[in-house]
Design a protein around this motif. Structure first.
Motif, short mmCIF file in Angstrom:
data_model
loop_
_atom_site.label_atom_id
_atom_site.label_comp_id
_atom_site.label_asym_id
_atom_site.label_seq_id
_atom_site.Cartn_x
_atom_site.Cartn_y
_atom_site.Cartn_z
N LYS A 73 4.53 -3.24 7.96
CA LYS A 73 5.52 -2.15 7.91
C LYS A 73 4.94 -0.95 7.18
O LYS A 73 5.15 0.19 7.58
CB LYS A 73 6.80 -2.62 7.21
CG LYS A 73 7.67 -3.50 8.06
CD LYS A 73 8.93 -3.88 7.32
CE LYS A 73 9.82 -4.74 8.15
NZ LYS A 73 11.03 -5.18 7.42
N ILE A 83 6.85 -7.35 13.97
CA ILE A 83 7.50 -6.52 12.95
C ILE A 83 8.96 -6.28 13.31
O ILE A 83 9.82 -6.27 12.43
CB ILE A 83 6.77 -5.18 12.79
CG1 ILE A 83 5.33 -5.43 12.38
CG2 ILE A 83 7.45 -4.30 11.76
CD1 ILE A 83 4.47 -4.20 12.38
N ILE A 137 4.32 -9.14 6.86
CA ILE A 137 5.36 -8.26 7.42
C ILE A 137 5.44 -6.97 6.60
O ILE A 137 5.49 -5.87 7.16
CB ILE A 137 6.72 -8.98 7.46
CG1 ILE A 137 6.71 -10.10 8.50
CG2 ILE A 137 7.86 -8.00 7.74
CD1 ILE A 137 6.61 -9.64 9.94
#
Length: 126
Positions: A118, A48, A114
């Motif tokens: 997040k 990340i 991703i």
């Protein structure tokens, strides 16, 4: 009287056969047969902080292609090729995608992974 009964039995048998055939046809609708080609895409590394995803494309547990994709800079690093799987005569007709199509699929999945990671990390911080 005997003839009417015989005709009635024949007609009812025909009606029952039609109903069963119709139900059988109706139950076959909307069914999809999925047969795996055996090629697997794994995402063992999802970083990340660097916005980078690493994907491995394997067939029969043998690594054929490794793709690193940076979502932020759109940089792609590719090692290997899926085209080498096509050299196997048993696989040649099963493999419909080429390297560029697998890379495009990995890019789309990487962006999703991703963003979802997040989102998960934000909810854990709150």
């Amino acid at each position: 009287m005997k003839r009417k009964t015989c005709n009635l039995i024949t007609l009812s048998g025909f009606v029952i056969a039609c109903i069963l055939l119709f139900k059988k046809r109706k139950s076959k609708q909307c069914q999809t047969l999925f047969v795996s080609s055996g090629i697997e895409i794994e995402y063992p590394v999802i970083d990340i902080e660097k916005n980078e995803v690493t994907a491995y494309i394997t067939y029969n547990e043998k690594l054929y292609m490794r793709v690193q994709y940076n979502v932020k800079t759109h940089e792609i690093k590719v090692n290997g090729s899926v085209e080498t799987i096509k050299l196997n005569p048993l696989i040649i007709n099963k493999l419909k995608l080429n390297d560029a199509e697998y890379i495009e699929m990995i890019k789309m999945n990487a962006e999703y992974l991703i963003e979802s990671e997040k989102g998960n990390s934000r909810s854990l911080v709150k």
